[in-house]
Design a protein around this motif. Structure first.
Motif, short mmCIF file in Angstrom:
data_model
loop_
_atom_site.label_atom_id
_atom_site.label_comp_id
_atom_site.label_asym_id
_atom_site.label_seq_id
_atom_site.Cartn_x
_atom_site.Cartn_y
_atom_site.Cartn_z
N GLY A 31 0.77 -1.70 0.03
CA GLY A 31 0.18 -0.06 0.28
C GLY A 31 0.76 1.21 0.39
O GLY A 31 1.85 0.94 0.62
N GLU A 32 -0.10 2.56 0.59
CA GLU A 32 1.05 3.87 -0.02
C GLU A 32 1.01 5.08 1.02
O GLU A 32 1.16 5.45 0.96
CB GLU A 32 -0.27 4.25 -0.92
CG GLU A 32 0.38 3.93 -2.00
CD GLU A 32 -0.17 4.53 -3.22
OE1 GLU A 32 -1.22 5.64 -2.62
OE2 GLU A 32 -0.44 4.27 -4.92
N SER A 33 0.49 3.68 2.85
CA SER A 33 0.52 4.33 3.93
C SER A 33 2.55 4.01 4.64
O SER A 33 2.91 4.10 4.22
CB SER A 33 -0.31 3.93 5.07
OG SER A 33 0.47 2.67 5.28
N ARG A 34 2.56 5.85 5.23
CA ARG A 34 4.19 5.14 5.88
C ARG A 34 4.15 5.06 6.63
O ARG A 34 5.37 3.75 6.67
CB ARG A 34 3.66 7.35 6.04
CG ARG A 34 4.97 7.37 5.93
CD ARG A 34 5.20 8.92 6.57
NE ARG A 34 6.31 8.98 7.82
CZ ARG A 34 7.57 10.38 6.40
NH1 ARG A 34 7.47 10.11 5.09
NH2 ARG A 34 8.77 10.13 6.97
N ARG A 35 3.23 4.36 7.01
CA ARG A 35 3.12 3.13 8.22
C ARG A 35 3.80 1.72 7.64
O ARG A 35 4.34 1.48 8.28
CB ARG A 35 1.76 3.19 8.83
CG ARG A 35 2.15 2.27 10.32
CD ARG A 35 0.80 1.82 10.40
NE ARG A 35 1.36 1.19 12.12
CZ ARG A 35 -0.19 0.37 12.98
NH1 ARG A 35 -1.46 0.72 11.87
NH2 ARG A 35 -0.32 -0.54 13.70
N ASP A 36 2.78 1.28 6.16
CA ASP A 36 3.51 0.50 5.91
C ASP A 36 4.52 0.00 5.08
O ASP A 36 6.02 -0.71 5.63
CB ASP A 36 2.61 0.00 4.78
CG ASP A 36 1.09 0.01 4.61
OD1 ASP A 36 0.80 -0.86 6.25
OD2 ASP A 36 0.20 0.22 4.24
N TRP A 37 5.38 1.58 5.20
CA TRP A 37 6.50 1.67 4.36
C TRP A 37 7.45 1.38 5.31
O TRP A 37 8.67 0.76 5.49
CB TRP A 37 7.14 3.17 3.67
CG TRP A 37 6.08 2.48 2.50
CD1 TRP A 37 5.16 2.11 1.76
CD2 TRP A 37 6.80 2.80 0.73
NE1 TRP A 37 4.53 2.15 0.44
CE2 TRP A 37 6.09 2.76 -0.12
CE3 TRP A 37 8.34 3.56 0.50
CZ2 TRP A 37 6.10 2.72 -1.71
CZ3 TRP A 37 8.49 3.50 -0.39
CH2 TRP A 37 7.31 3.82 -1.55
N GLU A 38 7.70 2.39 6.40
CA GLU A 38 7.91 2.03 8.28
C GLU A 38 7.97 1.33 8.73
O GLU A 38 9.26 0.04 9.57
CB GLU A 38 7.65 3.01 8.96
CG GLU A 38 7.97 4.62 8.74
CD GLU A 38 6.89 5.60 9.97
OE1 GLU A 38 5.87 5.50 10.30
OE2 GLU A 38 7.44 6.63 9.86
N GLN A 39 6.98 0.26 8.72
CA GLN A 39 7.23 -1.68 9.23
C GLN A 39 8.36 -1.71 8.33
O GLN A 39 9.28 -2.87 8.71
CB GLN A 39 6.05 -2.02 8.73
CG GLN A 39 4.45 -1.76 9.67
CD GLN A 39 3.65 -2.38 9.67
OE1 GLN A 39 3.42 -2.82 9.24
NE2 GLN A 39 2.87 -2.20 10.76
N VAL A 40 8.56 -1.71 6.46
CA VAL A 40 9.49 -2.56 6.15
C VAL A 40 10.62 -2.30 6.80
O VAL A 40 11.35 -2.80 6.52
CB VAL A 40 9.28 -2.35 4.45
CG1 VAL A 40 10.27 -3.09 3.42
CG2 VAL A 40 8.04 -3.09 4.07
N LEU A 41 10.39 -0.65 6.57
CA LEU A 41 12.69 -0.13 6.50
C LEU A 41 12.48 -0.85 8.15
O LEU A 41 14.18 -1.29 8.17
CB LEU A 41 12.33 1.60 7.18
CG LEU A 41 13.27 2.07 7.13
CD1 LEU A 41 14.17 1.55 6.35
CD2 LEU A 41 13.26 3.61 7.46
N ASP A 42 11.94 -1.19 9.07
CA ASP A 42 12.23 -1.12 10.81
C ASP A 42 12.33 -3.16 11.26
O ASP A 42 12.13 -3.05 11.96
CB ASP A 42 11.91 -0.48 11.26
CG ASP A 42 11.46 0.81 11.74
OD1 ASP A 42 12.88 1.80 11.07
OD2 ASP A 42 10.60 1.54 11.89
N ASP A 43 11.50 -3.57 10.06
CA ASP A 43 11.86 -4.92 9.77
C ASP A 43 13.01 -5.67 10.38
O ASP A 43 14.48 -4.99 9.58
CB ASP A 43 11.43 -5.64 8.72
CG ASP A 43 10.61 -7.10 8.75
OD1 ASP A 43 11.54 -8.16 9.56
OD2 ASP A 43 9.42 -6.98 8.18
N SER A 44 13.24 -6.66 11.51
CA SER A 44 14.14 -7.01 11.77
C SER A 44 14.55 -8.13 10.73
O SER A 44 15.98 -8.48 11.46
CB SER A 44 13.37 -7.95 13.02
OG SER A 44 12.70 -8.84 12.72
N LYS A 45 14.47 -8.20 10.04
CA LYS A 45 14.52 -9.17 9.11
C LYS A 45 15.36 -9.37 8.53
O LYS A 45 16.73 -9.58 7.70
CB LYS A 45 12.85 -9.97 8.59
CG LYS A 45 12.48 -10.83 8.53
CD LYS A 45 11.18 -10.93 7.91
CE LYS A 45 10.01 -11.59 8.52
NZ LYS A 45 9.10 -10.91 9.63
#
Length: 707
Positions: A31-45
């Protein structure tokens, strides 16, 4: 709004294009929400430690984001041998056979294609540009390595270094084996070495496995998928019926002439591909008892027994020959096969009456997407009709009546007609009786031996994107009937290829007739067209690529404002190319009379190939491409290598980058000249004085030969 996060994600990808591409495929699904992209950026994987360093964390994130069914399909794709082209329907068939596609039996193929498209959208597999509609894809080595790492505990991909994993009786037991040619040679692996893998469910081999008469399949009682390529599998074929769980069977180049009668006992078999078993002629009667068959791909010379009408689960029927005598299946038995998505009919010239074609009830097959109608070609290699196979009036009338009854259903998207020898194409393609084929996107005609005109109903098809006509020697004139003045013709046509219309001289198109507004690519090859119609230039405002090959008598091309890429090849009378304001790439091959290139100010790249010319053409003084690539004779290359002291300097010195080559006797690029204008006019070459002497000898002896 998302740019700052996006740049940080790119930084985590290490700037690697593949990782960025895969991450883009993941983000578009989030999606295009900032939260979705931040989750990818901060993912522990991003910092997982148990994965080898050379594998991509971006791929791992994309993998973890997938639902379980898609993960299975993705990992399985990595097992497919790289030395073989797998088409989308084959991949989906493998997934279905393994039970990865979960859904109603009626729409498994459609669900599988959606999975396939999802992997494309995620940039985990990449469409092959040689095929339209994503028909075939490849997997990048980095992504393949990741997937094979994730599946390493249950699957083995056998190359030359992995043979010990098979031959060792205490080796790990796998669910899936994929054996592909690398440094392996035929016979390096024998069938006995596979016997220890008793748990295997998938066995795919593209290398010939050494077999003995005593070898059997009974060891692999759990097999669901078997794809083998071998010269002698007669012993194995005899024991096929013992594979009670087999869903998918492909035999390639198998040296067998018959199948056992007990093949009818394989009640769960869904996909049977025998098309490359060239010696297999007679299929057993029991094959019509395989009631679960969804695909049957037949050898070219095979005879199908009567009773095919009972195979009502069939989705794809390939290479079905239209026999009309004896105990073999005839065309009218196809009537009850209402679930067909793909149908390929051959030797339709054998159909004796139109009633048999009518009984096939093609128009009622509402799920049919792709239809291929083939007759045996009556044309020679050079594109002309074989004289000794002249077509009688009676034959022409009969084939016209047969094809008139083979009208496809409204939902068909792809239609291919080959070897048709009627005087005119089927009536359902004519404007007065055009069936509403509103979903038809692609039409291919090959080897139209006797057709004198193109059908006048095609221009009304609202979804048609690709039109190709290959080898139609009786078409001399394309008139106004091909385009209708009353409405916009070919509203969605994207690509048109007209090839081998060797007598075609005139294309009539009035400028006021609106047509082909979305056409992007046009190829005209092997014809006698004298003029490109003005209506094309004024109407085809989206045309980007124009390719003219072996077009006799064409003397000029002008005024195409939208074209970006132009190729002229083997046009002996072409003298001038003018007014291409947006042309960026121009390829000229063997056009000896071409003298004028004007109004092409945007030209970026020029490719010129001519092994007969003695000097660069004069039009080189009038153009300024950034890149110039030349393929010429050694003598001319030697003149270019002379640089500022040579006769050709002022024709190419204004170009930023020049690469010029001459070939030797085996057609390799043996000699070269490289020139860069911005680097103090640096010129590099491997031509020496002895080379120039050799070039003189070539010209001298060539001249003597001509005398």
């Amino acid at each position: 709004m998302l740019k700052d996060i996006g740049l940080k994600i790119i930084q985590k990808c290490g700037g690697l294009p593949l990782a960025v591409k895969v991450m883009g495929g993941l983000l578009r699904r989030r999606g295009e929400s900032r939260r979705d992209w931040e989750q990818v950026l901060d993912d522990s994987k991003w910092s997982i430690t148990e994965m080898p360093q050379e594998l991509s964390y971006a791929v791992y994130l994309s993998y973890q984001d997938m639902p379980p069914h898609l993960k299975q399909c993705f990992l399985y794709y990595s097992l497919l041998p790289q030395n073989k082209t797998y088409y989308a329907h084959e991949v989906v068939a493998l997934w279905i056979s393994e039970g990865f596609v979960d859904g109603n039996s009626n729409d498994l193929e459609e669900l599988g294609i959606n999975y396939y498209k999802e992997l494309i959208y995620r940039n985990l597999i990449e469409p092959d540009k040689l095929y339209v509609n994503h028909l075939s894809c490849s997997m990048h080595d980095v992504i393949r390595s990741f997937a094979q790492y994730m599946i390493k505990d249950e699957a083995l991909i056998v190359h030359d270094g992995d043979i010990d994993n098979l031959t060792n009786p205490h080796s790990q037991k796998f669910l899936r084996l994929s054996i592909e040619t690398n440094h392996l040679q035929s016979g390096d692996i024998d069938w006995k070495s596979l016997q220890g893998q008793k748990s295997v469910r998938t066995l795919i081999s593209t290398i010939q496995i050494k077999m003995k008469p005593s070898d059997l399949l009974v060891t692999f009682s759990g097999l669901r998928i078997l794809h083998i390529e071998s010269v002698d599998v007669a012993a194995l074929v005899e024991s096929l019926h013992q594979l009670k769980h087999l869903r998918y069977l492909t035999l390639v180049n198998a040296n067998i002439s018959v199948l056992p009668e007990n093949i009818g006992k394989m009640k769960l078999l869904q996909f049977l591909d025998l098309c490359r078993c060239i010696k297999l002629v007679n299929l057993p009667d029991s094959i019509v008892k395989l009631g679960q068959l969804r695909l049957l791909s037949l050898p070219e010379a095979s005879m199908v027994p009567r009773g095919v009408s009972s195979l009502t689960n069939m989705r794809r029927l390939c290479m079905f020959r239209a026999h009309m005598d004896g105990d073999w299946c005839s065309l009218d038995e196809l009537g009850p096969l209402s679930q067909l998505r793909f149908l390929e009919l051959h030797q339709l010239e054998n159909v004796s009456t139109a009633s048999f074609a009518a009984n096939a009830r093609l128009g009622e097959k509402m799920h049919l997407i792709r239809l291929l109608l083939y007759c045996t070609s009556k044309m020679r290699y050079d594109g002309l009709v074989k004289k000794k196979e002249g077509v009688s009036d009676e034959e022409q009338q009969r084939i016209e009546k047969v094809f008139n009854k083979l009208c496809p259903p409204p939902g068909v998207e792809y239609l291919e007609i080959k070897g048709y020898f009627g005087r005119q194409l089927p009536s359902w393609m004519m404007s007065t009786s055009m069936v509403p084929l509103n979903n038809l996107k692609t039409i291919l005609f090959h080897d139209l031996a006797c057709c004198a005109q193109l059908p006048n109903g095609l221009c009304q098809l609202p979804s048609l994107e690709v039109l190709q006509v290959s080898r139609a020697p009786c078409i001399k004139h394309v008139g106004t009937g091909f385009l209708h003045a009353a409405t916009t013709s070919f509203p969605r046509l994207n690509e048109m290829i007209l090839y081998g219309m060797v007598e075609w001289e005139e294309w009539e198109w009035e400028e006021k007739v609106k047509a082909m507004r979305r056409l992007k690519k046009l190829v005209l090859k092997k014809c006698r067209l004298r003029h490109v119609p003005p209506g094309l230039a004024s109407n085809a405002s989206s045309l980007k690529i124009l390719c003219l090959q072996h077009v006799k008598y064409l003397s000029y091309i002008e005024s195409f404002p939208s074209i970006v890429e132009l190729t002229v090849n083997g046009c002996p009378d072409l003298e001038r190319i003018t007014n291409f304001p947006n042309l960026q790439m121009l390829t000229i091959v063997n056009c000896p009379k071409l003298k004028v290139l004007e109004q092409i100010a945007s030209l970026e790249r020029l490719i010129l190939e001519d092994y007969t010319m003695l000097k660069l053409p004069e039009y080189m003084r009038d153009i300024k491409p950034r890149h110039f690539q030349l393929f010429c004779r050694l003598w001319l290359l030697s003149s270019i290598a002379a640089g500022q002291s040579g006769t050709e300097w002022d024709k190419f010195s204004q170009v930023e980058h020049v690469k010029a080559y001459a070939r030797d006797g085996d057609n390799s690029r043996k000699w070269y000249v490289l020139y860069t204008r911005g680097d103090n006019c640096k010129l590099d070459s491997n031509i020496s004085s002895s080379t120039i002497f050799e070039g003189n000898l070539i010209i001298f002896y060539g001249g003597c030969t001509r005398i």
